[in-house]
Design a protein around this motif. Structure first.
Motif, PDB file in Angstrom:
ATOM      1  N   GLY A  29      11.357   0.392  -2.406  1.00 30.83           N
ATOM      2  CA  GLY A  29      11.125   1.733  -2.943  1.00 30.83           C
ATOM      3  C   GLY A  29       9.678   2.177  -2.775  1.00 30.83           C
ATOM      4  O   GLY A  29       8.827   1.412  -2.303  1.00 30.83           O
ATOM      5  N   THR A  30       9.442   3.418  -3.165  1.00 35.34           N
ATOM      6  CA  THR A  30       8.078   3.958  -3.109  1.00 35.34           C
ATOM      7  C   THR A  30       7.633   4.379  -4.503  1.00 35.34           C
ATOM      8  O   THR A  30       8.458   4.697  -5.363  1.00 35.34           O
ATOM      9  N   LEU A  31       6.331   4.379  -4.699  1.00 37.35           N
ATOM     10  CA  LEU A  31       5.754   4.918  -5.934  1.00 37.35           C
ATOM     11  C   LEU A  31       5.227   6.328  -5.682  1.00 37.35           C
ATOM     12  O   LEU A  31       4.668   6.963  -6.567  1.00 37.35           O
ATOM     13  N   GLY A  32       5.391   6.802  -4.422  1.00 32.13           N
ATOM     14  CA  GLY A  32       4.743   8.043  -3.999  1.00 32.13           C
ATOM     15  C   GLY A  32       5.617   9.278  -4.060  1.00 32.13           C
ATOM     16  O   GLY A  32       5.145  10.372  -3.770  1.00 32.13           O
ATOM     17  N   LYS A  33       6.881   9.144  -4.412  1.00 30.62           N
ATOM     18  CA  LYS A  33       7.730  10.341  -4.431  1.00 30.62           C
ATOM     19  C   LYS A  33       8.109  10.656  -5.885  1.00 30.62           C
ATOM     20  O   LYS A  33       7.297  11.220  -6.593  1.00 30.62           O
ATOM     21  N   ALA A  34       9.301  10.251  -6.345  1.00 26.34           N
ATOM     22  CA  ALA A  34       9.670  10.643  -7.724  1.00 26.34           C
ATOM     23  C   ALA A  34       8.696  10.088  -8.759  1.00 26.34           C
ATOM     24  O   ALA A  34       8.511  10.677  -9.817  1.00 26.34           O
TER      25      ALA A  34
ATOM     26  N   THR B 213       0.811  -1.220   0.000  1.00 23.22           N
ATOM     27  CA  THR B 213       0.000   0.000   0.000  1.00 23.22           C
ATOM     28  C   THR B 213       0.844   1.269   0.000  1.00 23.22           C
ATOM     29  O   THR B 213       0.423   2.308  -0.507  1.00 23.22           O
ATOM     30  N   SER B 214       2.010   1.216   0.619  1.00 31.25           N
ATOM     31  CA  SER B 214       2.877   2.399   0.683  1.00 31.25           C
ATOM     32  C   SER B 214       4.307   1.950   0.923  1.00 31.25           C
ATOM     33  O   SER B 214       4.551   0.770   1.246  1.00 31.25           O
ATOM     34  N   GLY B 215       5.223   2.884   0.819  1.00 35.70           N
ATOM     35  CA  GLY B 215       6.613   2.588   1.159  1.00 35.70           C
ATOM     36  C   GLY B 215       6.735   2.227   2.628  1.00 35.70           C
ATOM     37  O   GLY B 215       7.521   1.360   3.002  1.00 35.70           O
ATOM     38  N   TYR B 216       5.952   2.918   3.448  1.00 33.20           N
ATOM     39  CA  TYR B 216       5.976   2.626   4.890  1.00 33.20           C
ATOM     40  C   TYR B 216       5.621   1.158   5.123  1.00 33.20           C
ATOM     41  O   TYR B 216       6.320   0.436   5.837  1.00 33.20           O
ATOM     42  N   VAL B 217       4.542   0.726   4.508  1.00 32.12           N
ATOM     43  CA  VAL B 217       4.088  -0.656   4.720  1.00 32.12           C
ATOM     44  C   VAL B 217       5.079  -1.655   4.131  1.00 32.12           C
ATOM     45  O   VAL B 217       5.297  -2.730   4.705  1.00 32.12           O
ATOM     46  N   SER B 218       5.699  -1.308   3.016  1.00 25.24           N
ATOM     47  CA  SER B 218       6.648  -2.275   2.442  1.00 25.24           C
ATOM     48  C   SER B 218       7.823  -2.498   3.385  1.00 25.24           C
ATOM     49  O   SER B 218       8.273  -3.635   3.554  1.00 25.24           O
ATOM     50  N   ASN B 219       8.320  -1.428   4.027  1.00 22.33           N
ATOM     51  CA  ASN B 219       9.395  -1.609   5.015  1.00 22.33           C
ATOM     52  C   ASN B 219       8.896  -2.364   6.232  1.00 22.33           C
ATOM     53  O   ASN B 219       9.533  -3.295   6.719  1.00 22.33           O
ATOM     54  N   TRP B 220       7.778  -1.919   6.759  1.00 21.42           N
ATOM     55  CA  TRP B 220       7.232  -2.521   7.984  1.00 21.42           C
ATOM     56  C   TRP B 220       6.974  -4.016   7.765  1.00 21.42           C
ATOM     57  O   TRP B 220       7.385  -4.851   8.574  1.00 21.42           O
TER      58      TRP B 220
ATOM     59  N   ILE C 155      18.052  -2.543   1.198  1.00 22.20           N
ATOM     60  CA  ILE C 155      18.255  -1.093   1.024  1.00 22.20           C
ATOM     61  C   ILE C 155      16.937  -0.391   0.730  1.00 22.20           C
ATOM     62  O   ILE C 155      16.134  -0.871  -0.074  1.00 22.20           O
ATOM     63  N   ASP C 156      16.723   0.723   1.414  1.00 25.01           N
ATOM     64  CA  ASP C 156      15.560   1.577   1.172  1.00 25.01           C
ATOM     65  C   ASP C 156      16.018   2.660   0.197  1.00 25.01           C
ATOM     66  O   ASP C 156      16.857   3.491   0.538  1.00 25.01           O
ATOM     67  N   GLU C 157      15.469   2.621  -1.013  1.00 22.97           N
ATOM     68  CA  GLU C 157      15.835   3.616  -2.044  1.00 22.97           C
ATOM     69  C   GLU C 157      14.663   4.578  -2.312  1.00 22.97           C
ATOM     70  O   GLU C 157      14.514   5.118  -3.419  1.00 22.97           O
ATOM     71  N   VAL C 158      13.866   4.770  -1.248  1.00 24.55           N
ATOM     72  CA  VAL C 158      12.652   5.589  -1.391  1.00 24.55           C
ATOM     73  C   VAL C 158      12.944   6.988  -1.952  1.00 24.55           C
ATOM     74  O   VAL C 158      12.198   7.505  -2.784  1.00 24.55           O
ATOM     75  N   HIS C 159      14.047   7.598  -1.476  1.00 24.44           N
ATOM     76  CA  HIS C 159      14.367   8.963  -1.933  1.00 24.44           C
ATOM     77  C   HIS C 159      15.315   8.959  -3.126  1.00 24.44           C
ATOM     78  O   HIS C 159      15.953   9.967  -3.418  1.00 24.44           O
ATOM     79  N   ALA C 160      15.417   7.808  -3.792  1.00 25.69           N
ATOM     80  CA  ALA C 160      16.359   7.713  -4.909  1.00 25.69           C
ATOM     81  C   ALA C 160      15.733   7.131  -6.174  1.00 25.69           C
ATOM     82  O   ALA C 160      16.156   7.478  -7.282  1.00 25.69           O
TER      83      ALA C 160
ATOM     84  N   PHE D 247      19.549  -0.565   5.545  1.00 25.51           N
ATOM     85  CA  PHE D 247      20.037   0.816   5.435  1.00 25.51           C
ATOM     86  C   PHE D 247      19.337   1.517   4.268  1.00 25.51           C
ATOM     87  O   PHE D 247      18.564   0.901   3.538  1.00 25.51           O
ATOM     88  N   GLU D 248      19.588   2.809   4.133  1.00 26.97           N
ATOM     89  CA  GLU D 248      18.977   3.585   3.048  1.00 26.97           C
ATOM     90  C   GLU D 248      20.060   4.012   2.065  1.00 26.97           C
ATOM     91  O   GLU D 248      21.253   3.940   2.390  1.00 26.97           O
ATOM     92  N   SER D 249      19.671   4.487   0.898  1.00 28.32           N
ATOM     93  CA  SER D 249      20.678   5.064  -0.001  1.00 28.32           C
ATOM     94  C   SER D 249      20.742   6.565   0.246  1.00 28.32           C
ATOM     95  O   SER D 249      21.714   7.065   0.814  1.00 28.32           O
TER      96      SER D 249
ATOM     97  N   TYR E 280      19.473   9.585   2.451  1.00 25.71           N
ATOM     98  CA  TYR E 280      18.782   9.858   3.723  1.00 25.71           C
ATOM     99  C   TYR E 280      18.025  11.177   3.579  1.00 25.71           C
ATOM    100  O   TYR E 280      18.607  12.195   3.184  1.00 25.71           O
ATOM    101  N   SER E 281      16.744  11.122   3.909  1.00 27.89           N
ATOM    102  CA  SER E 281      15.844  12.177   3.443  1.00 27.89           C
ATOM    103  C   SER E 281      16.023  13.515   4.121  1.00 27.89           C
ATOM    104  O   SER E 281      15.674  14.535   3.554  1.00 27.89           O
ATOM    105  N   MET E 282      16.535  13.554   5.331  1.00 26.49           N
ATOM    106  CA  MET E 282      16.592  14.832   6.038  1.00 26.49           C
ATOM    107  C   MET E 282      17.938  15.529   5.881  1.00 26.49           C
ATOM    108  O   MET E 282      18.001  16.753   5.815  1.00 26.49           O
TER     109      MET E 282
HETATM  110  N1  PMP Z   1      11.351   5.174   3.686  1.00 27.02           N
HETATM  111  C1  PMP Z   1      11.817   6.423   3.816  1.00 27.02           C
HETATM  112  C2  PMP Z   1      13.292   6.614   3.953  1.00 27.02           C
HETATM  113  C3  PMP Z   1      10.948   7.524   3.830  1.00 27.02           C
HETATM  114  O1  PMP Z   1      11.413   8.754   3.978  1.00 27.02           O
HETATM  115  C4  PMP Z   1       9.553   7.287   3.684  1.00 27.02           C
HETATM  116  C5  PMP Z   1       8.519   8.409   3.658  1.00 27.02           C
HETATM  117  N2  PMP Z   1       8.909   9.651   3.890  1.00 27.02           N
HETATM  118  C6  PMP Z   1       9.111   5.970   3.559  1.00 27.02           C
HETATM  119  C7  PMP Z   1      10.025   4.940   3.558  1.00 27.02           C
HETATM  120  C8  PMP Z   1       7.660   5.686   3.391  1.00 27.02           C
HETATM  121  O2  PMP Z   1       7.296   5.828   2.059  1.00 27.02           O
HETATM  122  P1  PMP Z   1       5.785   6.165   1.683  1.00 27.02           P
HETATM  123  O3  PMP Z   1       5.636   7.653   1.792  1.00 27.02           O
HETATM  124  O4  PMP Z   1       5.601   5.627   0.324  1.00 27.02           O
HETATM  125  O5  PMP Z   1       4.941   5.462   2.697  1.00 27.02           O
END
Ligand code: PMP
Length: 406
Positions: free
Chosen positions: A243-248, A112-119, A212-217, A183-185, A187-189
């Motif tokens: 990864g996410t489909l919700g950002k780029a 459903t989301s990147g959050y859920v895919s990691n969780w 690897i979380d490539e959500v921001h990549a 780990f991530e590629s 880091y969003s902040m």
């Molecule tokens: N991983 C990282 C590093 C994120 O920053 C975020 C959302 N900001 C997520 C996962 C979750 O992705 P989504 O917004 O698709 O739930």
């Protein structure tokens, strides 16, 4: 217990610290991004959005919108069920193929989301592999941390972006212990990028799986938008790419890409996959169109790079502090929650510039910031207006600081 009084006292405490979150209500318009309408009670204001994660403007791209319209007309609104009970639409399957191809993996699995895919992804692997120990970068996203905690597997936190730190932690466990390194590629902040090759060297030396979380990549880096791992030719060495489909990609949803067996394993055991309604087919089709477009086109990525470099150069000319990093994220450092909010409010009220303040717990206290995300659709005029406004507010802050010091 007086629940209402308790809720109020907790909220008041957050408010006193200057980090109570108030929604900024905007309406994005087709083709107009980064310009939007802000709603304040009965009035509206034209604003320019500088803090969106629609990094490439794909959420407004005709290729994506047309694909969604077409499938909305053909398939209707919802998926009609969970993936296992009538909800697997042909468009989910096409999208999973597109994602597997993007990352050079045998398979991919949608969430459903990147959050859920990691969780769900990380949590299921950690929970279902007997004796598994997880090794988590100190700055991993909340969704990974929650997934690891939820798995109840033992975990170790290694120093941020430190292959040596990771090596030290892994060395404490024998070769018989199954290990999962998360780990991530990008880091969003802070916008810093992991030394992926070195981390993979350590993982391989210890026989650990890498996640690897490539959500921001994804969409942004690599010749086809496969992420930093694609850019560095490392995708084949990584066990799971998330990864996410919700950002780029501009839509919504999350995924993992990995071997056929691993995806089947997560598909078969992850409650966050099994017990929830599948994504709307139109959404899947929009995401697939976005991925296909960004596999073939560097136009958006090149233009974004130019916009990011321009904003950075102009900030440097003004002496406005921003964290140097090799990514598309520009954190303008303020260092105080109240001041950060006041600057953000002032930019909005006086210039229609929308930059959300980023506070604790998203970033450590004392490092509060304005996180700018220039996109290919920000024009020279948009940048001029942003820089003029920041210059103005920064000189006001400087004057105030000098007056206090005097
Ligand atoms: N991983 C990282 C590093 C994120 O920053 C975020 C959302 N900001 C997520 C996962 C979750 O992705 P989504 O917004 O698709 O739930």
């Amino acid at each position: 217990m007086d629940f209402e009084a308790y809720f109020k006292s907790e909220l008041d405490a957050v408010r006193d610290e200057g980090r109570y979150r108030i929604f900024t209500e905007i309406e994005r318009h087709r083709g107009a991004f980064p310009h939007a309408t802000r709603y304040v009670g009965d009035t509206t204001q034209d604003v320019t959005v500088w803090c969106s994660n629609d990094y490439l403007g794909m959420g407004q791209h005709p290729v994506v919108i047309d694909a969604m319209h077409k499938v909305l007309d053909e398939c209707g609104a919802g998926a009609g069920g969970t993936r296992n009970i009538s909800g697997t639409n042909h468009h989910h399957v096409l999208l999973e193929r597109e994602l597997a191809d993007l990352h050079h993996k045998e398979a991919a699995l949608l969430f459903t989301s990147g959050y859920v895919s990691n969780w769900a992804g990380l949590g299921t692997l950690a929970n279902r592999i007997p004796g598994c120990v997880v090794f988590s970068d100190a700055l991993n996203h909340a969704s990974m941390i929650e997934g690891i905690r939820h798995s109840r597997a033992p975990y170790k936190i290694w120093e941020h972006n430190s292959p040596e730190g990771l090596d030290r932690h892994l060395s404490q466990f024998g070769p018989e212990v199954p290990k999962l390194v998360a780990f991530e590629s990008v880091y969003s902040m802070d916008g810093d990028i992991a030394p992926i090759a070195e981390i993979l060297d350590v993982c391989e030396a210890h026989g650990a799986m890498s996640y690897i979380d490539e959500v921001h990549a994804v969409g942004l880096y690599g010749p086809r938008g496969g992420g930093v791992a694609e850019r560095e030719g490392l995708m084949d060495r990584i066990t799971v790419i998330e990864g996410t489909l919700g950002k780029a990609f501009g839509v919504m949803g999350g995924y993992i890409a990995a071997s056929e067996k691993l995806c089947d394993f997560v598909r078969s055991f992850a409650s966050g996959f099994i017990f929830t309604t599948a994504l709307p087919p139109a959404l899947a089709a929009g995401a697939a169109a976005s991925i296909r477009h960004l596999k073939a086109s560097n136009v958006e990525r090149d233009r974004q790079k130019d916009r990011v470099a321009t904003v950075r150069r102009r900030l440097d000319m003004l002496g406005i502090p921003h964290l140097p990093n090799p990514s598309h994220i520009i954190p303008v450092m303020v260092g105080d929650a109240h001041k950060c909010k006041r600057i953000s409010d002032w930019l909005m009220d006086n210039h229609g510039i929308y930059v959300q303040p980023i506070n604790y717990p998203t970033v450590p206290r004392g490092t509060e910031r304005l996180r700018l995300t220039p996109s290919p659709v920000h024009s020279d005029g948009d940048i001029d207006r942003l820089i003029d406004a920041l210059s103005d507010i920064w000189s006001q802050c400087e004057l105030a600081r000098r007056a206090i010091a005097a």
